[in-house]
Design a protein around this motif. Structure first.
Motif, PDB file in Angstrom:
ATOM      1  N   SER A  30       0.847  -1.181   0.000  1.00 60.75           N
ATOM      2  CA  SER A  30       0.000   0.000   0.000  1.00 60.75           C
ATOM      3  C   SER A  30       0.888   1.237   0.000  1.00 60.75           C
ATOM      4  O   SER A  30       2.063   1.174   0.323  1.00 60.75           O
ATOM      5  CB  SER A  30      -0.952   0.016   1.200  1.00 60.75           C
ATOM      6  N   ILE A  31       0.284   2.364  -0.365  1.00 63.15           N
ATOM      7  CA  ILE A  31       0.971   3.641  -0.366  1.00 63.15           C
ATOM      8  C   ILE A  31       0.130   4.627   0.428  1.00 63.15           C
ATOM      9  O   ILE A  31      -1.007   4.917   0.049  1.00 63.15           O
ATOM     10  CB  ILE A  31       1.205   4.165  -1.787  1.00 63.15           C
ATOM     11  N   ALA A  32       0.685   5.133   1.509  1.00 60.31           N
ATOM     12  CA  ALA A  32      -0.051   6.038   2.371  1.00 60.31           C
ATOM     13  C   ALA A  32      -0.139   7.445   1.787  1.00 60.31           C
ATOM     14  O   ALA A  32      -1.121   8.150   2.000  1.00 60.31           O
ATOM     15  CB  ALA A  32       0.594   6.097   3.754  1.00 60.31           C
ATOM     16  N   ALA A  33       0.892   7.849   1.076  1.00 60.40           N
ATOM     17  CA  ALA A  33       0.917   9.188   0.511  1.00 60.40           C
ATOM     18  C   ALA A  33       1.871   9.221  -0.666  1.00 60.40           C
ATOM     19  O   ALA A  33       2.851   8.471  -0.716  1.00 60.40           O
ATOM     20  CB  ALA A  33       1.341  10.224   1.559  1.00 60.40           C
ATOM     21  N   MET A  34       1.583  10.082  -1.605  1.00 60.44           N
ATOM     22  CA  MET A  34       2.486  10.372  -2.704  1.00 60.44           C
ATOM     23  C   MET A  34       2.506  11.875  -2.901  1.00 60.44           C
ATOM     24  O   MET A  34       1.542  12.567  -2.574  1.00 60.44           O
ATOM     25  CB  MET A  34       2.064   9.684  -3.997  1.00 60.44           C
ATOM     26  N   GLY A  35       3.593  12.356  -3.445  1.00 65.89           N
ATOM     27  CA  GLY A  35       3.657  13.785  -3.679  1.00 65.89           C
ATOM     28  C   GLY A  35       4.943  14.213  -4.320  1.00 65.89           C
ATOM     29  O   GLY A  35       5.670  13.401  -4.908  1.00 65.89           O
ATOM     30  N   TRP A  36       5.204  15.504  -4.181  1.00 70.44           N
ATOM     31  CA  TRP A  36       6.297  16.135  -4.895  1.00 70.44           C
ATOM     32  C   TRP A  36       7.053  17.092  -3.992  1.00 70.44           C
ATOM     33  O   TRP A  36       6.451  17.875  -3.245  1.00 70.44           O
ATOM     34  CB  TRP A  36       5.766  16.923  -6.099  1.00 70.44           C
ATOM     35  N   TYR A  37       8.356  17.009  -4.066  1.00 68.20           N
ATOM     36  CA  TYR A  37       9.257  17.999  -3.518  1.00 68.20           C
ATOM     37  C   TYR A  37      10.015  18.643  -4.668  1.00 68.20           C
ATOM     38  O   TYR A  37      10.047  18.115  -5.787  1.00 68.20           O
ATOM     39  CB  TYR A  37      10.249  17.365  -2.545  1.00 68.20           C
ATOM     40  N   MET A  51      -0.487  14.139  -1.419  1.00 65.00           N
ATOM     41  CA  MET A  51      -1.840  13.619  -1.298  1.00 65.00           C
ATOM     42  C   MET A  51      -1.786  12.260  -0.630  1.00 65.00           C
ATOM     43  O   MET A  51      -1.015  11.387  -1.033  1.00 65.00           O
ATOM     44  CB  MET A  51      -2.524  13.516  -2.655  1.00 65.00           C
ATOM     45  N   SER A  52      -2.623  12.087   0.376  1.00 64.46           N
ATOM     46  CA  SER A  52      -2.732  10.805   1.036  1.00 64.46           C
ATOM     47  C   SER A  52      -3.645   9.892   0.241  1.00 64.46           C
ATOM     48  O   SER A  52      -4.333  10.306  -0.697  1.00 64.46           O
ATOM     49  CB  SER A  52      -3.271  10.973   2.455  1.00 64.46           C
ATOM     50  N   SER A  53      -3.669   8.637   0.631  1.00 71.75           N
ATOM     51  CA  SER A  53      -4.531   7.678  -0.048  1.00 71.75           C
ATOM     52  C   SER A  53      -6.007   8.004   0.127  1.00 71.75           C
ATOM     53  O   SER A  53      -6.831   7.590  -0.699  1.00 71.75           O
ATOM     54  CB  SER A  53      -4.246   6.264   0.454  1.00 71.75           C
ATOM     55  N   SER A  54      -6.342   8.741   1.180  1.00 77.10           N
ATOM     56  CA  SER A  54      -7.720   9.148   1.414  1.00 77.10           C
ATOM     57  C   SER A  54      -8.102  10.420   0.672  1.00 77.10           C
ATOM     58  O   SER A  54      -9.263  10.822   0.689  1.00 77.10           O
ATOM     59  CB  SER A  54      -7.970   9.344   2.905  1.00 77.10           C
ATOM     60  N   GLY A  55      -7.128  11.076   0.048  1.00 78.24           N
ATOM     61  CA  GLY A  55      -7.403  12.274  -0.712  1.00 78.24           C
ATOM     62  C   GLY A  55      -7.020  13.573  -0.046  1.00 78.24           C
ATOM     63  O   GLY A  55      -7.189  14.641  -0.652  1.00 78.24           O
ATOM     64  N   SER A  56      -6.527  13.526   1.174  1.00 81.23           N
ATOM     65  CA  SER A  56      -6.085  14.739   1.838  1.00 81.23           C
ATOM     66  C   SER A  56      -4.867  15.301   1.124  1.00 81.23           C
ATOM     67  O   SER A  56      -3.978  14.552   0.715  1.00 81.23           O
ATOM     68  CB  SER A  56      -5.738  14.462   3.297  1.00 81.23           C
ATOM     69  N   TYR A  96       7.852  11.480  -4.458  1.00 82.09           N
ATOM     70  CA  TYR A  96       8.059  10.570  -3.334  1.00 82.09           C
ATOM     71  C   TYR A  96       6.803   9.756  -3.082  1.00 82.09           C
ATOM     72  O   TYR A  96       5.694  10.161  -3.442  1.00 82.09           O
ATOM     73  CB  TYR A  96       8.466  11.321  -2.066  1.00 82.09           C
ATOM     74  N   GLY A  97       7.008   8.633  -2.468  1.00 86.00           N
ATOM     75  CA  GLY A  97       5.900   7.817  -2.015  1.00 86.00           C
ATOM     76  C   GLY A  97       6.209   7.222  -0.665  1.00 86.00           C
ATOM     77  O   GLY A  97       7.331   6.758  -0.426  1.00 86.00           O
ATOM     78  N   ARG A  98       5.226   7.276   0.235  1.00 87.63           N
ATOM     79  CA  ARG A  98       5.345   6.616   1.535  1.00 87.63           C
ATOM     80  C   ARG A  98       4.723   5.232   1.371  1.00 87.63           C
ATOM     81  O   ARG A  98       3.500   5.089   1.320  1.00 87.63           O
ATOM     82  CB  ARG A  98       4.671   7.435   2.615  1.00 87.63           C
ATOM     83  N   VAL A  99       5.574   4.237   1.308  1.00 84.60           N
ATOM     84  CA  VAL A  99       5.206   2.926   0.791  1.00 84.60           C
ATOM     85  C   VAL A  99       5.364   1.853   1.847  1.00 84.60           C
ATOM     86  O   VAL A  99       6.370   1.801   2.567  1.00 84.60           O
ATOM     87  CB  VAL A  99       6.070   2.569  -0.439  1.00 84.60           C
TER      88      VAL A  99
END
Length: 121
Positions: A30-37, A51-56, A96-99
């Protein structure tokens, strides 16, 4: 192992738009969050959007109202739509991804190699 691959960087005039994409692949549970730096020359790496997996979502103040982030969870892909680009947006953008890897119990962050965005004035 996990890989994140960015695409979509390039050269654009001020006021223009670019769309970045990043796809994560590998043994992913699963991936809790993905985004950009991003990191500009002589500056520290900073969060652009996530963005988190829930859309936040979370955005840097400097890009609020100009950038949007979206995510296709089924494809483990995140996008960054960058509008009204400014020269100060020039930087290397890193995905990045929090995986959570399959077979492991803890999340960790993975990073792409970066894609250059250059905005001319």
């Amino acid at each position: 192992q996990v890989q994140l691959v960015e695409s979509g960087g390039g050269l654009v005039q001020a006021g223009g738009s670019l769309r970045l994409s990043c796809a994560a692949s590998g043994s992913i549970r699963s991936i809790a969050a993905m985004g950009w730096y991003r990191q500009a020359p002589g500056k520290q790496r900073e969060l652009v959007a996530s963005m988190s997996s829930s859309g936040s979502t979370d955005f840097a103040d400097s890009v609020k109202g100009r950038f949007t982030i979206s995510r296709d969870n089924a494809k483990n892909t995140v996008y960054l739509q960058m509008n009204s680009l400014k020269p100060e947006d020039t930087a290397v953008y890193y995905c990045y991804g929090r995986v959570l890897r399959a077979g492991t119990i803890g999340y960790r962050d993975y990073w792409g190699q970066g894609t250059q965005v250059t905005v001319s004035s």
